[in-house]
Design a protein around this motif. Structure first.
Motif, PDB file in Angstrom:
ATOM      1  N   PRO A 536      38.593  35.611  30.265  1.00 20.19           N
ATOM      2  CA  PRO A 536      39.165  37.019  30.443  1.00 20.19           C
ATOM      3  C   PRO A 536      38.232  38.222  30.787  1.00 20.19           C
ATOM      4  O   PRO A 536      38.644  39.051  31.143  1.00 20.19           O
ATOM      5  N   ALA A 537      36.967  37.967  30.259  1.00 19.68           N
ATOM      6  CA  ALA A 537      35.799  39.120  30.769  1.00 19.68           C
ATOM      7  C   ALA A 537      35.599  39.145  32.231  1.00 19.68           C
ATOM      8  O   ALA A 537      35.228  40.261  32.374  1.00 19.68           O
ATOM      9  N   ASP A 538      36.253  38.142  32.901  1.00 20.23           N
ATOM     10  CA  ASP A 538      35.673  38.142  34.354  1.00 20.23           C
ATOM     11  C   ASP A 538      36.958  38.528  35.115  1.00 20.23           C
ATOM     12  O   ASP A 538      37.189  38.518  36.174  1.00 20.23           O
ATOM     13  N   GLU A 544      39.311  47.783  34.941  1.00 19.28           N
ATOM     14  CA  GLU A 544      39.181  47.662  33.456  1.00 19.28           C
ATOM     15  C   GLU A 544      39.233  46.431  33.078  1.00 19.28           C
ATOM     16  O   GLU A 544      39.922  45.576  33.390  1.00 19.28           O
ATOM     17  N   PRO A 545      38.453  45.779  31.942  1.00 13.48           N
ATOM     18  CA  PRO A 545      38.692  44.517  31.508  1.00 13.48           C
ATOM     19  C   PRO A 545      39.953  43.774  31.101  1.00 13.48           C
ATOM     20  O   PRO A 545      40.540  44.860  30.437  1.00 13.48           O
ATOM     21  N   LEU A 546      40.502  43.103  31.588  1.00 11.93           N
ATOM     22  CA  LEU A 546      41.647  42.363  30.885  1.00 11.93           C
ATOM     23  C   LEU A 546      41.667  42.524  29.142  1.00 11.93           C
ATOM     24  O   LEU A 546      40.846  41.658  29.094  1.00 11.93           O
ATOM     25  N   ASP A 547      42.645  42.995  28.549  1.00 12.48           N
ATOM     26  CA  ASP A 547      42.553  42.978  27.374  1.00 12.48           C
ATOM     27  C   ASP A 547      44.073  42.115  26.849  1.00 12.48           C
ATOM     28  O   ASP A 547      45.122  42.411  27.208  1.00 12.48           O
ATOM     29  N   LEU A 548      43.538  41.101  26.143  1.00 11.11           N
ATOM     30  CA  LEU A 548      44.737  40.163  26.029  1.00 11.11           C
ATOM     31  C   LEU A 548      45.608  40.373  25.081  1.00 11.11           C
ATOM     32  O   LEU A 548      46.824  40.035  25.046  1.00 11.11           O
ATOM     33  N   THR A 549      45.578  41.541  24.339  1.00  9.47           N
ATOM     34  CA  THR A 549      46.590  42.207  23.294  1.00  9.47           C
ATOM     35  C   THR A 549      47.382  43.168  23.892  1.00  9.47           C
ATOM     36  O   THR A 549      48.444  43.768  23.365  1.00  9.47           O
ATOM     37  N   LYS A 550      46.954  43.551  25.096  1.00 12.78           N
ATOM     38  CA  LYS A 550      47.390  45.004  25.596  1.00 12.78           C
ATOM     39  C   LYS A 550      48.787  44.515  26.580  1.00 12.78           C
ATOM     40  O   LYS A 550      48.890  43.462  26.871  1.00 12.78           O
ATOM     41  N   GLU A 551      49.845  45.532  26.591  1.00 10.37           N
ATOM     42  CA  GLU A 551      50.777  45.277  27.633  1.00 10.37           C
ATOM     43  C   GLU A 551      50.604  45.807  28.843  1.00 10.37           C
ATOM     44  O   GLU A 551      49.983  47.061  28.973  1.00 10.37           O
ATOM     45  N   TYR A 552      51.147  45.148  29.760  1.00 10.08           N
ATOM     46  CA  TYR A 552      50.888  45.403  31.239  1.00 10.08           C
ATOM     47  C   TYR A 552      52.038  45.534  31.923  1.00 10.08           C
ATOM     48  O   TYR A 552      53.169  44.596  31.857  1.00 10.08           O
ATOM     49  N   ARG A 553      52.423  46.175  33.069  1.00 15.02           N
ATOM     50  CA  ARG A 553      53.461  46.023  33.993  1.00 15.02           C
ATOM     51  C   ARG A 553      53.292  45.290  35.011  1.00 15.02           C
ATOM     52  O   ARG A 553      51.915  45.364  35.673  1.00 15.02           O
ATOM     53  N   LEU A 554      53.681  44.129  35.266  1.00 13.05           N
ATOM     54  CA  LEU A 554      53.587  42.955  36.212  1.00 13.05           C
ATOM     55  C   LEU A 554      54.724  43.269  37.299  1.00 13.05           C
ATOM     56  O   LEU A 554      55.921  42.926  37.010  1.00 13.05           O
ATOM     57  N   ALA A 555      54.353  42.966  38.582  1.00 14.24           N
ATOM     58  CA  ALA A 555      55.343  43.016  39.715  1.00 14.24           C
ATOM     59  C   ALA A 555      55.119  41.618  40.219  1.00 14.24           C
ATOM     60  O   ALA A 555      54.157  41.267  40.733  1.00 14.24           O
ATOM     61  N   THR A 556      56.287  40.954  40.468  1.00 14.58           N
ATOM     62  CA  THR A 556      56.575  39.568  41.182  1.00 14.58           C
ATOM     63  C   THR A 556      57.675  39.263  41.430  1.00 14.58           C
ATOM     64  O   THR A 556      58.526  40.068  41.424  1.00 14.58           O
ATOM     65  N   LEU A 557      58.175  38.291  42.005  1.00 18.83           N
ATOM     66  CA  LEU A 557      59.343  37.937  42.480  1.00 18.83           C
ATOM     67  C   LEU A 557      60.128  37.285  41.296  1.00 18.83           C
ATOM     68  O   LEU A 557      59.612  36.589  40.554  1.00 18.83           O
ATOM     69  N   ALA A 558      61.569  37.527  41.330  1.00 19.01           N
ATOM     70  CA  ALA A 558      62.390  37.031  40.265  1.00 19.01           C
ATOM     71  C   ALA A 558      62.293  35.545  40.014  1.00 19.01           C
ATOM     72  O   ALA A 558      62.211  34.861  38.871  1.00 19.01           O
ATOM     73  N   TYR A 559      62.005  34.885  41.043  1.00 16.73           N
ATOM     74  CA  TYR A 559      62.003  33.353  41.490  1.00 16.73           C
ATOM     75  C   TYR A 559      60.668  33.054  40.428  1.00 16.73           C
ATOM     76  O   TYR A 559      60.671  31.705  39.593  1.00 16.73           O
ATOM     77  N   THR A 560      59.947  33.728  40.523  1.00 14.18           N
ATOM     78  CA  THR A 560      58.545  33.324  39.565  1.00 14.18           C
ATOM     79  C   THR A 560      58.768  33.775  38.092  1.00 14.18           C
ATOM     80  O   THR A 560      58.369  32.810  37.230  1.00 14.18           O
ATOM     81  N   LEU A 561      59.514  34.834  37.876  1.00 16.81           N
ATOM     82  CA  LEU A 561      59.721  35.131  36.583  1.00 16.81           C
ATOM     83  C   LEU A 561      60.559  34.026  35.764  1.00 16.81           C
ATOM     84  O   LEU A 561      60.239  33.616  34.466  1.00 16.81           O
ATOM     85  N   ILE A 562      61.493  33.484  36.644  1.00 14.35           N
ATOM     86  CA  ILE A 562      62.304  32.311  35.728  1.00 14.35           C
ATOM     87  C   ILE A 562      61.815  31.079  36.070  1.00 14.35           C
ATOM     88  O   ILE A 562      62.488  30.234  35.585  1.00 14.35           O
TER      89      ILE A 562
END
Length: 608
Positions: A536-538, A544-562
């Protein structure tokens, strides 16, 4: 020429003796009380005969297809060549000839298909054909919601234009008129607005037929849509809600009866499997509508289904133990379903013992309707014109070829396009994406990246070095999926990155990489154990480093989400979904806005 005039001329031109080459007719439903009960001896007045003609899952297949899947149907004596709008029109008119009371309708997924002569033109050619055919209403299928409720209601139904007229919508049709929407309504009882709980379109349709004595008898059609619609990959609509099928049908059956309607038909864009033979039913039909048939109110006299792209004629018991027809007529206009009802003019209810059901193959041994043939030819010419339209310039190849890190020029560009679409379509700034991911090689299912964009010209005479044609952009990316932006955790993002590698049953490791937007960087250890290759540090997002406890807004295709492409990190575990633009338009719009487009550098992922 009006519909009624056209239909009268067509009937006059085809004699009552004309028949289709092959038809499968079920035995009448067993003698039993009608759904509301036969109340004493029937009066001497003759039953009212009513013909119901329908197609389902047409998907805009106006052009006759010659492949086995789309151009044939299995028959008792082998494959039968079928399909094509010009032949559908002829068969509809021949079947309805001599019927005083004939009602034509569709059972959902009429548009939002894959033939490019229709898809390039906002599905308007399908509406032109169904208007000509005289369709009186259609059930909303899941694919009618592939764009938005507004697209269905305001554009397809009411004819409201968007974008540039005759470029993006409101195309000039084969008669020389601008698109004005459908002449028929769309209906569904169980797809409702999440905020107010109201159906987005009328829940039912009432049609009237006339008895010999001139008395009008109402027939109620309760329209239902598969309750997988709202979270389907193409029809993903987070502002809507699916209601249960049985409860909804029973509710509206009671409402119709209170309005004096006793003949009640369910047209449901949901199905079952029953052996796949268009003329019969196997001994163990199963699926949602088999369960529905056994549970839905006995007041419902027939159930006409779709969605499963199969064909059958079944008679299944209602909760009172009386058989009623449950039918489906295939897909892509290969079959026409006919239900013949006899209605007691005294009770206004169906005499079930006299109901007859037939699935008619749309054979091509009849003259094609000349008006519809000209219509199809027109849209094929428009397809070629639209496909040749330039949409952008590129300075080098955009390909799906993966380097050692799993990156590709097309993949990086598409990830950027998804990210930008989220920025453009989010209702509020805080709902826009922090990053975007796109699957470049699926663990299962389909790949959204389908073709390369080359600098060298292709075979179309309209092409030139560096020019991207409409048809090329369409073929490069997408399968009618929307971009969806959701809230996920940093842990889920890390899990998704780790899940790019999976150990196969033979011990080999499969690499199914994501493309990431340009504000993301990460490194992986190619020799590390599967499940522990990304520290995760990479991983950084906007530096900014990825924070495993933080919430992020992710854009992707619906097909991937489901999880359609095998991605499991986000499945059923995301919040605040916001639907953006459909994938085809996302790529084309991005290319146009950034033209001339340079292939992005492959510098977002490194190997440690």
């Amino acid at each position: 020429m009006g519909i009624s005039t056209r239909r009268a001329l067509a009937v006059a031109a085809t004699s009552l003796a004309a028949t289709v080459a092959v038809a499968a007719t079920s035995a009448p439903t067993q003698a039993a009380p009608s759904s509301s009960g036969d109340r004493g001896p029937r009066q001497a007045s003759a039953p009212v005969e009513v013909q119901l003609l329908s197609i389902t899952d047409f998907h805009g297949y106006i052009r006759p297809h010659d492949d086995t899947s789309n151009g044939t149907v299995p028959g008792p004596d082998g494959p039968i060549v079928v399909g094509g709008a010009p032949y559908i029109a002829t068969h509809f008119d021949r079947l309805s000839a001599g019927h005083k009371n004939s009602i034509r309708f569709a059972v959902g997924d009429s548009f939002s298909g894959w033939p490019t002569e229709v898809a390039y033109h906002a599905d308007e050619p399908t509406v032109e054909f169904l208007n000509y055919l005289g369709i009186e209403f259609t059930t909303v299928g899941n694919h009618e919601l592939d764009i938005s409720p507004s697209f269905l209601i305001d554009h397809m139904w009411k004819g409201r234009c968007f974008g540039t007229v005759d470029v993006d919508s409101c195309f000039t049709d084969s008669s020389g008129r601008r698109f004005r929407g459908s002449n028929y309504p769309y209906a569904t009882a169980n797809i409702v607005d999440k905020k107010n709980g109201k159906p987005i379109v009328p829940p039912y349709v009432i049609k009237h037929v006339v008895a010999d004595n001139g008395r009008r008898i109402p027939i109620g059609f309760i329209n239902l849509t598969t309750d997988t619609t709202v979270e389907g990959s193409t029809s993903f609509q987070p502002t809507l809600e699916d209601l249960p099928l049985v409860e909804t049908a029973n509710k509206y059956a009671k409402i119709l009866q209170r309005r004096g309607v006793e003949t009640i038909i369910v047209t449901a864009h949901e199905g079952l499997t029953a052996g796949g033979q268009f003329w019969t039913c196997n001994d163990s039909p199963s699926g949602p509508m088999a369960d529905f048939a056994r549970q839905a109110d006995p007041a419902i006299d027939a159930i006409i289904t779709g969605h499963w792209h199969t064909q059958f004629i079944c008679h299944l018991p209602d909760p009172a133990g009386n058989l009623r027809p449950v039918v489906e007529a295939g897909y892509h206009g290969k079959l026409i379903n006919e239900v013949l009802l006899s209605i007691d003019p005294r009770t206004k209810d169906v005499i079930r013992s006299e109901t007859k059901v037939t699935n008619h193959p749309v054979t091509r041994d009849v003259p094609p309707d000349p008006v519809v043939q000209a219509m199809v030819d027109y849209w094929l010419d428009r397809r070629d014109e639209t496909g040749a339209r330039p949409v952008a310039e590129i300075t080098g190849d955009l390909t799906r070829d993966l380097d050692a890190t799993g990156q590709s020029t097309l993949g990086n560009l598409v990830a950027d396009a998804l990210y930008e679409d989220s920025q453009r379509t989010a209702p509020r700034r805080e709902q826009a994406a922090d990053l975007a991911l796109v699957v470049l090689r699926a663990h299962s299912g389909s790949n959204s990246l389908r073709g390369d964009l080359r600098y060298a010209p292709g075979t179309n005479p309209a092409d030139a070095p560096g020019r991207v044609l409409f048809e090329e952009a369409w073929a490069a990316f997408g399968y009618a999926n929307p971009v969806v932006t959701v809230t996920v955790t940093g842990q889920q993002i890390h899990d998704a990155l780790e899940d790019q590698w999976r150990t196969e049953p033979d011990g080999t490791v499969r690499f199914a990489p994501f493309g990431v937007s340009s504000n993301v960087r990460y490194a992986f250890d190619a020799d590390g154990p599967v499940g522990d290759r990304v520290d995760p540090a990479d991983v950084t997002i906007d530096g900014e480093p990825l924070d495993l406890t933080k919430e992020y807004r992710l854009a992707t295709l619906a097909y991937t989400l489901i999880g359609g492409d095998g991605t499991t990190a986000f499945q059923d575990s995301y919040a605040d979904p916001v639907r953006g633009t459909r994938d085809y338009e996302v790529l084309r719009g991005y290319l146009t806005r950034h033209s001339p487009v340079e292939p992005p550098a492959l510098d977002r992922v490194t190997v440690k």
